[in-house]
Design an enzyme around this catalytic site. Structure first.
Site, mmCIF file in Angstrom:
data_model
loop_
_atom_site.group_PDB
_atom_site.id
_atom_site.type_symbol
_atom_site.label_atom_id
_atom_site.label_comp_id
_atom_site.label_asym_id
_atom_site.label_seq_id
_atom_site.Cartn_x
_atom_site.Cartn_y
_atom_site.Cartn_z
ATOM 1 N N ASN A 196 0.872 -1.179 0.000
ATOM 2 C CA ASN A 196 0.000 0.000 0.000
ATOM 3 C C ASN A 196 0.908 1.228 0.000
ATOM 4 O O ASN A 196 1.489 1.571 1.017
ATOM 5 C CB ASN A 196 -0.902 -0.019 1.247
ATOM 6 C CG ASN A 196 -1.712 1.268 1.388
ATOM 7 O OD1 ASN A 196 -1.765 2.090 0.473
ATOM 8 N ND2 ASN A 196 -2.343 1.447 2.537
ATOM 9 N N LYS B 74 0.180 4.256 -0.280
ATOM 10 C CA LYS B 74 -0.426 5.472 0.286
ATOM 11 C C LYS B 74 -0.186 6.651 -0.682
ATOM 12 O O LYS B 74 -0.219 6.426 -1.890
ATOM 13 C CB LYS B 74 0.110 5.724 1.696
ATOM 14 C CG LYS B 74 -0.054 4.473 2.585
ATOM 15 C CD LYS B 74 0.154 4.691 4.036
ATOM 16 C CE LYS B 74 -0.066 3.376 4.776
ATOM 17 N NZ LYS B 74 0.027 3.496 6.231
ATOM 18 N N HIS C 277 -9.531 1.337 5.234
ATOM 19 C CA HIS C 277 -8.221 1.552 5.861
ATOM 20 C C HIS C 277 -8.382 2.521 7.028
ATOM 21 O O HIS C 277 -9.193 3.463 6.952
ATOM 22 C CB HIS C 277 -7.236 2.116 4.831
ATOM 23 C CG HIS C 277 -5.826 2.088 5.338
ATOM 24 N ND1 HIS C 277 -5.341 3.054 6.187
ATOM 25 C CD2 HIS C 277 -4.828 1.193 5.154
ATOM 26 C CE1 HIS C 277 -4.087 2.750 6.501
ATOM 27 N NE2 HIS C 277 -3.754 1.626 5.886
ATOM 28 N N GLU D 269 -6.692 4.932 7.962
ATOM 29 C CA GLU D 269 -6.476 6.351 7.622
ATOM 30 C C GLU D 269 -7.743 6.948 7.009
ATOM 31 O O GLU D 269 -8.044 8.121 7.215
ATOM 32 C CB GLU D 269 -5.257 6.481 6.693
ATOM 33 C CG GLU D 269 -3.967 6.300 7.486
ATOM 34 C CD GLU D 269 -2.795 5.713 6.715
ATOM 35 O OE1 GLU D 269 -2.782 5.764 5.477
ATOM 36 O OE2 GLU D 269 -1.874 5.183 7.380
ATOM 37 N N GLU E 35 -5.205 -4.557 10.772
ATOM 38 C CA GLU E 35 -4.233 -3.471 10.897
ATOM 39 C C GLU E 35 -4.504 -2.695 12.190
ATOM 40 O O GLU E 35 -5.298 -1.733 12.184
ATOM 41 C CB GLU E 35 -4.335 -2.518 9.706
ATOM 42 C CG GLU E 35 -3.895 -3.138 8.404
ATOM 43 C CD GLU E 35 -3.241 -2.123 7.462
ATOM 44 O OE1 GLU E 35 -2.284 -2.509 6.791
ATOM 45 O OE2 GLU E 35 -3.669 -0.957 7.419
ATOM 46 N N GLY F 261 2.937 2.604 10.937
ATOM 47 C CA GLY F 261 3.931 3.678 10.818
ATOM 48 C C GLY F 261 4.815 3.841 12.047
ATOM 49 O O GLY F 261 5.223 4.941 12.384
ATOM 50 N N SER G 187 3.695 -1.645 10.152
ATOM 51 C CA SER G 187 5.156 -1.555 10.342
ATOM 52 C C SER G 187 5.907 -2.843 9.992
ATOM 53 O O SER G 187 6.903 -3.166 10.630
ATOM 54 C CB SER G 187 5.477 -1.131 11.778
ATOM 55 O OG SER G 187 4.805 0.059 12.085
HETATM 56 P P1 13P Z 1 3.108 0.830 7.581
HETATM 57 O O1 13P Z 1 3.672 -0.446 7.036
HETATM 58 O O2 13P Z 1 3.769 2.061 7.060
HETATM 59 O O3 13P Z 1 3.021 0.771 9.087
HETATM 60 O O4 13P Z 1 1.604 0.949 7.058
HETATM 61 C C1 13P Z 1 0.754 -0.118 7.230
HETATM 62 C C2 13P Z 1 -0.481 0.158 6.475
HETATM 63 O O5 13P Z 1 -1.236 1.054 6.831
HETATM 64 C C3 13P Z 1 -0.725 -0.623 5.254
HETATM 65 O O6 13P Z 1 -2.004 -0.450 4.777
#
Ligand code: 13P
Length: 251
Positions: free
Chosen positions: A8, A10, A94, A96, A165, A171, A211
């Protein structure tokens, strides 16, 4: 079942040139891709160009979000029909999107249903906050699943992909403890069994995300309930992501 690795990206990288460079490096290092399924979810504006790059490979593309309607007065949004020539998958729910853009389970459920209508597989993300984790509140991920899957038929369940997640593990320097991730994914599987049946639950692909990097990926993939990983930050660093895929391929 093959392990599934999803990147992903982002809102990264900043240019199409950089996006192309990442995919070129991945192709060069990994093809032929054996033993894993690989899906990349770049920003939607890169899909057209990247599709040409991966068309003749086993790498598949996914989107990071899509609106629940097919068209209309929704400024800034993108619909499934607009992207479906490039993607077979779409990340939905997600954290976010839930946290920053206030998407609720009712909306996520509509998005799931619309993606399925168009034969695009949702990669449905659920996860708890740090407060909920500290209180041991596992009901929250079960509730998300229950509401997001409303009116999804057993047949359509075959197309679904799930990701656990935990919001507090995204992150960060370190992700969730692999045994903890395993336990939570086990709970998700039990919930799916109770909504549908045991057979569907056993076959459901449920990934861990939060992460993940090259030094931790094996610990997650070794867990019996974990069918793969959803990688954020480390998926836009070509060398790191290649290493993650190689480890998953057993190289
Ligand atoms: P990170 O791997 O940057 O922690 O992000 C995980 C994530 O949100 C994948 O969708």
């Amino acid at each position: 079942m093959k392990k599934l690795i999803i990147g992903n990206w982002k809102m990264n990288p900043k240019s199409e040139t950089e996006a192309l460079a990442i995919v070129e490096k991945i192709k060069k290092a990994l093809i032929p891709i054996v033993g894993i399924d690989l899906i990349l979810c770049p920003p939607a504006v890169y899909l057209d160009r990247l599709y040409e790059e991966v068309r003749l490979t086993s790498i598949k593309l996914g989107a990071q979000n899509a609106h629940e309607r097919n068209s209309g007065a929704f400024t800034g949004e993108i619909s499934i029909p607009m992207i479906k020539k490039w993607v077979r998958y779409v990340i939905l729910g997600h954290s976010e999107r839930r946290e920053i853009y206030k998407e609720d389970d009712k909306t996520i459920n509509k998005k799931v249903i619309n993606a399925l209508i168009h034969n695009v597989s949702p990669i449905l993300c659920v996860g708890e906050t740090i407060k909920e984790m500290r209180m041991g509140d596992n009901e929250v991920i079960i509730k998300q699943l229950r509401e997001d899957l409303k009116l999804v038929s057993p047949k359509d369940m075959e197309k679904m992909i799930f990701a656990y997640e935990p919001i507090w593990a995204i992150g960060k320097e370190r992700g969730a403890d692999p045994q903890y991730a395993n336990q939570q994914i086990g709970l998700m599987r039990q919930a799916i069994a109770s909504f549908y049946n045991r057979d569907l639950a056993i076959r459901a692909r449920i990934l861990y995300g939060g992460s993940v990097n090259a030094s931790t990926v094996k610990d997650y993939l070794d867990q019996p309930e974990v069918n793969g990983v959803l990688v954020g930050g480390s998926s836009v660093v070509a060398a790191e992501f290649i290493q993650i895929c190689k480890i998953a391929m057993g190289k």
